[in-house]
Structure formats: C-alpha cells, structure tokens
Design a protein around this motif. Sequence first.
Motif, mmCIF file in Angstrom:
data_model
loop_
_atom_site.group_PDB
_atom_site.id
_atom_site.type_symbol
_atom_site.label_atom_id
_atom_site.label_comp_id
_atom_site.label_asym_id
_atom_site.label_seq_id
_atom_site.Cartn_x
_atom_site.Cartn_y
_atom_site.Cartn_z
ATOM 1 N N UNK A 267 48.964 23.819 38.025
ATOM 2 C CA UNK A 267 48.893 23.581 36.579
ATOM 3 C C UNK A 267 48.446 24.841 35.846
ATOM 4 N N UNK A 268 47.532 25.591 36.431
ATOM 5 C CA UNK A 268 47.091 26.841 35.810
ATOM 6 C C UNK A 268 48.256 27.820 35.673
ATOM 7 N N UNK A 269 49.119 27.870 36.684
ATOM 8 C CA UNK A 269 50.301 28.737 36.609
ATOM 9 C C UNK A 269 51.235 28.280 35.487
ATOM 10 N N UNK A 270 51.393 26.965 35.355
ATOM 11 C CA UNK A 270 52.295 26.428 34.337
ATOM 12 C C UNK A 270 51.776 26.671 32.922
ATOM 13 N N UNK A 271 50.473 26.664 32.764
ATOM 14 C CA UNK A 271 49.890 26.817 31.428
ATOM 15 C C UNK A 271 49.687 28.276 31.029
ATOM 16 N N UNK A 272 50.031 29.188 31.918
ATOM 17 C CA UNK A 272 49.896 30.614 31.617
ATOM 18 C C UNK A 272 51.040 31.076 30.708
ATOM 19 N N UNK A 273 50.955 32.318 30.276
ATOM 20 C CA UNK A 273 52.029 32.929 29.494
ATOM 21 C C UNK A 273 53.212 33.181 30.433
ATOM 22 N N UNK A 274 54.309 32.456 30.213
ATOM 23 C CA UNK A 274 55.456 32.537 31.117
ATOM 24 C C UNK A 274 56.603 33.350 30.530
ATOM 25 N N UNK A 275 56.300 34.156 29.524
ATOM 26 C CA UNK A 275 57.347 35.015 28.976
ATOM 27 C C UNK A 275 57.715 36.134 29.944
ATOM 28 N N UNK A 276 56.774 36.464 30.827
ATOM 29 C CA UNK A 276 57.057 37.461 31.859
ATOM 30 C C UNK A 276 57.860 36.808 32.986
ATOM 31 N N UNK A 277 58.970 37.451 33.387
ATOM 32 C CA UNK A 277 59.858 36.872 34.398
ATOM 33 C C UNK A 277 59.147 36.640 35.724
ATOM 34 N N UNK A 278 58.260 37.531 36.105
ATOM 35 C CA UNK A 278 57.548 37.388 37.374
ATOM 36 C C UNK A 278 56.613 36.184 37.327
ATOM 37 N N UNK A 279 55.924 35.994 36.202
ATOM 38 C CA UNK A 279 55.026 34.843 36.060
ATOM 39 C C UNK A 279 55.817 33.538 36.087
ATOM 40 N N UNK A 280 56.982 33.542 35.435
ATOM 41 C CA UNK A 280 57.827 32.347 35.443
ATOM 42 C C UNK A 280 58.312 32.041 36.855
ATOM 43 N N UNK A 281 58.714 33.059 37.580
ATOM 44 C CA UNK A 281 59.189 32.856 38.954
ATOM 45 C C UNK A 281 58.088 32.272 39.831
ATOM 46 N N UNK A 282 56.860 32.723 39.661
ATOM 47 C CA UNK A 282 55.737 32.175 40.434
ATOM 48 C C UNK A 282 55.507 30.708 40.097
ATOM 49 N N UNK A 283 55.584 30.391 38.797
ATOM 50 C CA UNK A 283 55.364 29.011 38.374
ATOM 51 C C UNK A 283 56.458 28.090 38.906
ATOM 52 N N UNK A 284 57.704 28.554 38.837
ATOM 53 C CA UNK A 284 58.828 27.753 39.349
ATOM 54 C C UNK A 284 58.665 27.512 40.844
ATOM 55 N N UNK A 285 58.333 28.557 41.580
ATOM 56 C CA UNK A 285 58.186 28.441 43.033
ATOM 57 C C UNK A 285 57.048 27.490 43.393
ATOM 58 N N UNK A 286 55.932 27.568 42.679
ATOM 59 C CA UNK A 286 54.788 26.712 42.974
ATOM 60 C C UNK A 286 55.095 25.250 42.665
ATOM 61 N N UNK A 287 55.733 24.997 41.526
ATOM 62 C CA UNK A 287 56.049 23.622 41.173
ATOM 63 C C UNK A 287 57.121 23.057 42.105
ATOM 64 N N UNK A 288 58.062 23.889 42.488
ATOM 65 C CA UNK A 288 59.131 23.471 43.401
ATOM 66 C C UNK A 288 58.551 22.954 44.715
ATOM 67 N N UNK A 289 57.464 23.566 45.170
ATOM 68 C CA UNK A 289 56.865 23.196 46.451
ATOM 69 C C UNK A 289 55.878 22.034 46.335
ATOM 70 N N UNK A 290 55.612 21.562 45.117
ATOM 71 C CA UNK A 290 54.613 20.515 44.920
ATOM 72 C C UNK A 290 55.243 19.133 45.121
ATOM 73 N N UNK A 291 54.477 18.144 45.609
ATOM 74 C CA UNK A 291 55.011 16.791 45.843
ATOM 75 C C UNK A 291 55.586 16.094 44.618
ATOM 76 N N UNK A 292 55.229 16.532 43.404
ATOM 77 C CA UNK A 292 55.752 15.846 42.214
ATOM 78 C C UNK A 292 57.263 15.993 42.094
ATOM 79 N N UNK A 293 57.836 17.026 42.712
ATOM 80 C CA UNK A 293 59.297 17.167 42.692
ATOM 81 C C UNK A 293 59.938 16.064 43.530
ATOM 82 N N UNK A 294 59.370 15.798 44.699
ATOM 83 C CA UNK A 294 59.874 14.699 45.526
ATOM 84 C C UNK A 294 59.679 13.355 44.832
#
Length: 335
Positions: A267-294
Amino acid sequence: MTTTTAIPLRDPVLAERLTARLALVEERLRDAVTHADPLAHDASRHLVNAGGKRLRPLLTLLAAELGDGGRREVLDAAVVVELTHLATLYHDDVMDSAPLRRGAPAAQEVWGNSVAILTGDLLFARASATVAGLGPEAVRIQAATFERLCLGQLHETVGPRPGDDPVAHYLQVLSDKTASLISTSARFGAMFAGCRPDAVTIVSRFGERIGVAFQLADDVLDLTSDGDVSGKTPGTDLRDHVPTMPTLLLRARAAGADATPEDLAVLELLDADLTDDAALARAVAALRAHPVVDETRARAVELARAAVDELDGLPAGPVKEALVSFADALVDRAS
C-alpha cells in the motif's frame, strides 16, 4: 475451435454467418463516423481505425441468432452499441489521462482534450440518430443505458460517500459504466430478432453479469499482462490513483486488524508518487504478486459462472454454447 471473433464459436456455420454480418456492421460503422468536416472526420474515425474486439456488436449479433438474426434492425442496433461504446472511450481517456487506446495514441494525445470530448459527443449524436430509426422503445432503452453510463462515470469520479463500502460502490460503478451497455447489446439483439420476452430478459441478465466479470478480468489484466495484450499502458490506473478491485481489496486488508507487513508495504508503494516510471513498475510488480489479484480473479470467475446460470432458460444449441464459451473464455483471459 472455429472463430474469427471475440466470442469463441465452435459451430463453423454460426462462425461464418456472424463473421459476415460483423463485416457488414463494420462497413456501417465506418459510414456512421464519416463527416464532411475534415477534423470531425479524422477524429471520429481514429478509434474505429484502431480496431478493437467489437465485443458489443458481436454480442448483439449472437443474441439475435435466437430469432431472425438477419433483420436490418439487428445490424443497426449493433452499430448503435459500438458507436456508444466508442464515444465513452473518447471521454474516458480524457478523464483518465490515458496515453494509449487499442495500441494507438489516445485521441487527446493527438488533438487535445477539447476535441476528444467533442468527438465523443459527435459519436453519441450519431448513435442517437441511428437508434431513432429503431423506434421509441429502442430510444427509451438507449436513453436509460446512457443515463447509467453517465452515473457510473460520475460515481467513479466522486468516489464513495462517507460510510459507503468502497468495494460495493466499485461494483455498482462497473455495473453502470460497463455492464449496462453489454446488457443492452444482448437485449437489442434478441429484441430486434423477434425473440420472446423471456429470451430477451435472459440475455439481458447474462450481459449484466458478464459485463461486471469482464471489467474485473480487465483489472487483473492491467496488472498481469503487457500493453500488447491489454491495448493500454499497464498501471495507468495505479499511476492516476484510480480505484480498481485489487487496490480496494488491498486497502480493506491494510485497514483491518489482521493487516500484514506485506499489505502495508504494498500500500505504501501504491500511495507514493507514481509519475516516475521506475516507481510505477515497482508498484505494479508488488501488487501483481499480492493475493488480492487472485481474489479479484476469483470474483470474476464467480460472476462468469452466475452469468452462465442465467442461460438455463435458453434452448440448447450453438448460440447458447457460444455464450457459455464466452463466459469460460473470459475466465481464462484473467488466468
């Protein structure tokens, strides 16, 4: 499996017939977005030329196979629902600041926000002109659908009120913003093919349920597929902090007494400034691996199965089989 369409079709005769009729719809669609004004012409044809699954007109044509699918009114109705869908895409992309649509630059990236919005309005006008030729009942249904589309976008924009359940609010948004037009697509097909009222009701309910399931599957795909599959930039909703089912489920977990360090870290990654492509990629990867996707995927599966249950009253045959296969394919799409 024989199909050249967005809906799996096992019957080769049905596949050939629907493919031919969809080609006629495509011709009429291109005629409908033709304008004497050069700017209006180019902007209106932008998303038509970008292609797409044509899911809604195809569902109209398929539902019409329960009756006389060759009627002119069926083809006109198929054009109406796709014009309406295209119009919403122009508006959605402006509101979401989406840079891509169907693998091409979004209209506002080419002509600016004002032209994109007005182009969407033009397409709504063309849809209205076409539906007027289908009679007052069709106009009433189209107006009610348009109202739900607007309410869905409005409620998505303002978010849930204090005390509202964010997940329930989101599901209602999906029902209005996505499922309403998919339901109307199926309803128009059966209605203008001369089907009995009970068959019209059945396919309308199927469309409503499958529409919500379709969007939940999109929520999963936005995180798990690349842009070539989704036609959009992965993580666009995350970057703009637009709620989706995985993010809402994560927030509910993080706010609960059983929240884990992983929940809070993602959640901290998601609530960060995601205008930076690297930060967005980290957030996508972290959420992708979380059980809420399943969990989101499981909800899509449940709704798809409920949609299939709605079809119990239809006669067995290739049309019912195709609708069931569509629900199955939607589930596979999110897997």
